[in-house]
Design an enzyme around this catalytic site. Structure first.
Site, PDB file in Angstrom:
ATOM      1  N   ASP A 853       0.861  -1.186   0.000  1.00 61.47           N
ATOM      2  CA  ASP A 853       0.000   0.000   0.000  1.00 61.47           C
ATOM      3  C   ASP A 853       0.893   1.230   0.000  1.00 61.47           C
ATOM      4  OD1 ASP A 853      -2.821   1.103   2.057  1.00 61.47           O
ATOM      5  OD2 ASP A 853      -2.079   1.736   0.093  1.00 61.47           O
ATOM      6  N   ILE A 854       0.628   2.160  -0.989  1.00 57.84           N
ATOM      7  CA  ILE A 854       1.399   3.420  -1.018  1.00 57.84           C
ATOM      8  C   ILE A 854       0.973   4.240   0.196  1.00 57.84           C
ATOM      9  CG2 ILE A 854       1.877   5.526  -2.298  1.00 57.84           C
ATOM     10  CD1 ILE A 854       1.237   4.011  -4.860  1.00 57.84           C
ATOM     11  N   GLU A 897      -4.557   2.352  -4.463  1.00 58.11           N
ATOM     12  CA  GLU A 897      -3.104   2.428  -4.297  1.00 58.11           C
ATOM     13  C   GLU A 897      -2.534   1.116  -3.747  1.00 58.11           C
ATOM     14  OE1 GLU A 897      -5.351   4.045  -2.703  1.00 58.11           O
ATOM     15  OE2 GLU A 897      -4.916   4.435  -0.595  1.00 58.11           O
TER      16      GLU A 897
END
Length: 981
Positions: A853-854, A897
């Protein structure tokens, strides 16, 4: 002690009984009735919504009659009769409109006489005799000559008469003549106070009558009608008596305002039984296992095991630490912490003073001397060697002469001769002295010279804890690092130390004791277990917790005439039968006065008496008297849950024998307990569900068993248990369990399935035949026209087919690709992960999954705009493809994301490297992220999970584990790879 932490909500307990099954019942003054099964307390309280419940919470008086029913006398709610098999209470109260109702709603006492009549004594309205059918006969002061209307206790005299304890004297009631005779302990006192207030009566097995009064206990002589007041051995009165019993061994127990007292069954002497708290005691009771229960109104409930034979030498002079040994007659010789010598005569159990303090100021020793544990060694019949710190003395038992032995101060190292820990003599009469830090000193009494035996003589360690001479005159030295055997010919020690690479080496290096059993075998106690020395191979056979010992730290060793070894430890006392390997452990629940003991301080005295020394003082027991618990106790059901919720059954749990369940109740559990109250945490359980299990399943001390998704049918649930000594009982809990089958699996359902299947097949064949005939006719009509059209269309169709195949391939690519990043999409991820899990199961290879996950991507989008956000996603996707670039890997955009990487045939170490490399690569791209709370650049948090080869998993399970790891990584600060396994 049992307290509120154990479920006992009230300590104001006024009576205790044990029912026919073995459950204990406690009547309280404010919280109804408590029932105890050894594991939990069940509370019976007043509930106005329950017509069959207890009528009052002040239910302090309990009695069990010969039918097993429980009578309850309340203080304001009349009397209750509880039927254990139905769990229902029957109420008896005073009814002003009925002359044959209960005379008072305050019931002080209950009794079932030997003729079968039930008697109820009231607080202020005399006696009641139960006539049956809620009817009572009344006997009181006004109508029958009773001396007082408050009835404290009732007891049989014979078939025709009863003893009645009242607030004004003892009454003898003639049931035939309906007359009373009165007896007052204090005839000169005309008031219902002091000794005239009789609070309890005890008729013993020897037909002796005790009465407990406000002024203490009395013995009543029925022949002379005289009362004799009882005192303790030190001529003290006992105070107000609250309770009295005779135990199964014939001892009389008194609970009074001054504490707990016991009168021996062999004499009239009364001794105080010291408890931690001696005030506020109320009730004494003995259960079927001979355990004594004593209630304290302020602290809780004491459990006492008086039939165990562990005792102590109670003398204020013997303050710990003490050194002990035995003389030629088997009597105990003691040197106290003040270096004073005593003799404890085993037969008479009397303490004799042998000397004044040896290492005193008069003999040139200071107070610091007395801080060390003294050491004593018997050398022959008349000589004792005594040591304490740097003091060494020779004591003649016959002449009582003391000879101080001084280490020569001319030796420059004379100050090292101190902290003596062990003494022994060799075959030449030399004294061997072991010190705590400086090895062994050998003293020659003839030349009065010392020889220092240290590591230059091969001693394995300067910390000497035990010196022992065996039957062949060999000298053994136990140290803080190994065992040493002195070779006289070579004047050196042979070392034995622990070696993890040799299974027959010494188990443990810190030697606590060395002992030679009566059969000649030598045993060594260490901090890691017990060792048997094997002289032929000069090796050892170890015994440890794996062999059933309660602990690995063995302090002292002795044996009895039956060949059993007795071991003192840091967790009590154990016995070991070396032949059978059977181990029995004793702790405070078995009557031990404590758990920890000093090293090498277990000594065998006369009459098979073993003596121990500890910080508590000197304790002893006879090996012939120490009993193990051979009683068998009932195992009862104490709870039943369906779907995680407690279920009330038609009968009380302990009387349930049959349970019927629906197929809907696919999860249920049984709770049970063995009614051995000596040490419930020692009880072991095993269960078997006949019809499902072939063998017994051991579950240790756990007393709950759960089942799920059982097929419909009949089963039998069986539970067996050990008592506190580890003996399996033949008494089993047996419950017939019936589970109704699922309707679609019932026999009639299968019959219906067959009928329907036959009808369907028949109908299908019939209509299919008709359709086939019609189809044949139509096909003949079109055959010619079709043949012409087929030839014309063939060329056109071939061309269209080629175009369609190419289009389908392109569509398939677009279906599984993410339009923005070019990675595989979520649909492909789900399909691919299912395929790889199946491959993982078939090929027995590890399977890893990374979910990333960004960090703070929403903030990135909000600040830089969605166009820059899309650019960031593309760069991250490209970096992922570079870091996980194997053909078998699947790099997917999981959503938003989030990204997922499927890594087939990838181990824990490999997946960790890939995840950490990817995490670092993203950060090194240095994509600016001013709004990130983690870094000034875009970072990635990754959750990693690896399913080992051969382990089953599912799509949901592996994704949940990776997601959990991702969540932990975010909690721990983000920008990291975190594993779930």
């Amino acid at each position: 002690m049992l307290t509120e932490k154990d479920g006992f909500v009230s300590s104001k307990i006024y009576s205790i009984i044990q029912d026919n099954q073995g459950l204990l019942w406690f009547g309280t003054a404010e919280n109804g009735i408590m029932r105890y099964d050894g594991r939990k307390v069940t509370l019976f309280e007043f509930d106005r919504m329950n017509s069959n419940g207890l009528t009052h919470n002040d239910a302090g008086n309990l009695m069990i009659d010969r039918k097993g029913r429980i009578w309850v006398g309340t203080w304001g709610g009349g009397a209750n009769l509880y039927e254990p098999k139905t769990g229902k209470f029957q109420l008896f109260i005073k009814d002003p409109l009925r002359t044959d109702s209960l005379s008072s709603n305050r019931i002080q006492s209950l009794f079932h006489d030997q003729e079968g009549s039930i008697w109820l004594g009231s607080y202020d309205k005399g006696l009641n005799r139960y006539l049956g059918d809620n009817s009572f006969a009344h006997i009181d002061v006004e109508t029958s000559g009773l001396s007082h209307n408050r009835i404290w206790d009732i007891e049989d005299n014979d078939n025709d008469s009863l003893w009645i304890a009242t607030s004004f004297g003892l009454n003898l009631y003639d049931k035939n003549k309906q007359t009373f005779s009165h007896f007052l302990p204090a005839p000169d006192n005309p008031t219902p106070t002091d000794a005239n207030q009789i609070r309890s009566i005890l008729k013993t097995s020897k037909n002796k009558l005790y009465v407990g009064t406000q002024q203490g206990p009395f013995v009543f002589d029925k022949q002379t009608s005289l009362f004799t007041q009882l005192k303790t051995v030190d001529d003290q009165y006992l105070g107000q008596v609250n309770s009295m019993i005779e135990d199964q061994e014939g001892h009389i127990w008194f609970v009074s305002s001054k504490g707990l007292f016991r009168q021996s069954n062999s004499g009239s002497l009364i001794e105080k039984f010291d408890l931690e708290y001696n005030h506020g005691l109320r009730i004494v009771f003995e259960d079927s296992s001979r355990t004594i229960w004593v209630t304290s109104e302020t602290h809780g409930i004491y459990k006492i095991v008086p039939h165990r034979k562990f005792k102590s030498i109670n003398s204020p002079e013997l303050t710990a630490p003490n050194g002990i040994t035995v003389d030629a007659n088997g009597d105990l010789l003691i040197v106290s912490s003040s270096s004073q010598l005593y003799k404890w005569h085993v037969t008479s159990q009397k303490l004799e003073i042998l000397s004044t303090p040896i290492f005193s100021d008069e003999n040139g020793f200071g107070e610091n001397q007395l801080l060390e544990k003294p050491i004593i060694f018997a050398d022959g019949e008349h000589v004792l060697w005594v040591a304490q710190d740097d003091g060494l003395a020779k004591f003649n038992l016959k002449t009582k002469q003391i000879e101080i032995v001084e280490y020569p101060k001319s030796d420059p190292n004379y100050k090292e001769f101190r902290e003596v820990r062990a003494l022994s003599t060799d075959k030449y009469g030399n004294l061997w002295v072991g010190t705590y830090k400086n090895g062994v000193y050998r003293y020659d009494p003839l030349t009065k010279t010392f020889t220092h035996l240290d590591d230059s003589f091969g001693l394995s360690h300067p910390e000497v804890l035990k010196i022992f001479k065996d039957s062949e005159q060999n000298i053994w030295v136990g140290t803080g690092y190994g065992l040493n055997l002195w070779e006289e010919e070579n004047q050196r020690f042979i070392r034995f130390t622990s070696d993890n690479n040799q299974i027959d080496s010494l188990l443990g290096n810190i030697v606590q004791d060395i002992y030679q059993a009566r059969n000649g075998k030598i045993w060594i106690a260490t901090q890691k277990g017990l060792n048997l020395y094997l002289p032929k191979t000069k090796s050892f056979k170890p015994f440890s917790r794996k062999n059933g010992l309660h602990t690995s730290l063995i302090r002292g060793i002795a044996d009895d005439k039956n060949g059993n070894l007795w071991l003192t430890t840091n967790k009590g006392i154990s016995t070991l039968n070396p032949s059978s390997g059977k181990v029995t452990n004793f702790d405070s629940y078995n009557g031990l006065l404590g758990l920890n003991y000093y090293a090498n301080s277990l000594i065998t005295g006369g009459n098979e008496t073993l003596f121990t020394s500890s910080s508590r003082g000197i304790e002893f027991f006879n090996t012939l008297d120490v009993e193990t618990n051979n009683n068998e106790f009932n195992v009862v059901l104490t709870g039943f849950n369906k779907m995680g919720q407690s279920v009330k059954l038609e009968q009380p749990y302990s009387y349930v024998s049959d349970i019927k369940l629906s197929y809907i109740d696919y999860f249920f559990s049984f709770e049970f307990s063995v009614l051995d109250f000596i040490s419930p945490r020692k009880n072991q359980y095993a269960y078997k569900l006949e019809g499902y299990d072939d063998n017994w399943i051991d579950i240790g001390n756990q007393n709950v068993v759960s089942f799920t998704n059982l097929d419909g049918g009949s089963y039998k649930f069986l539970v067996k248990a050990t008592n506190s000594s580890g003996k399996w009982s033949e008494k089993l809990l047996s419950i017939n369990l019936t589970i109704s089958p699922r309707p679609w699996k019932a026999w009639w359902a299968y019959g219906l399935y067959v009928v329907v299947a036959i009808l369907v097949i028949f109908t299908f064949i019939y209509f299919r035949t008709r359709l086939q005939h019609a189809e044949i006719f139509r096909q003949k009509q079109f055959v010619l026209a079709l043949e012409e059209q087929v030839a014309q269309k063939t060329i056109s169709l071939n061309t269209q087919a080629s175009d369609l195949i190419a289009a389908n391939k392109q569509l398939q690519v677009l279906t599984y690709k993410d339009g923005l990043t070019g990675l595989y999409n979520r649909r492909y991820f789900d399909k691919k992960l299912t395929i790889e899990i199946n491959r993982h199961d078939r090929q027995k290879q590890p399977l890893s999954l990374i979910i990333a996950d960004i960090d703070h991507f929403k903030l990135f989008n909000d600040f830089y705009g969605h166009q820059q956000g899309d650019s960031c996603l593309k760069q991250v996707a490209q970096c992922i493809c570079t870091s996980a670039a194997r053909m078998t890997d699947a790099n997917c955009r999981y959503g938003g994301e989030e990204f997922a990487i499927i890594l087939p045939n990838t181990s824990i170490e490999q997946s960790t490297i890939i995840a950490e490399r990817l995490c670092l690569a993203i950060e090194n791209m240095q994509i600016p992220h001013e709004k990130s709370e983690t870094n000034s650049f875009v970072t990635l948090t990754l959750g990693v999970v690896t399913i080992p080869a051969g382990e089953k998993t599912s799509v949901d399970s592996i994704v949940l584990s990776a997601d959990k790891a991702l969540y932990i990584g975010k909690l721990n600060g983000r920008n990291r790879a975190t594993r779930a396994d």
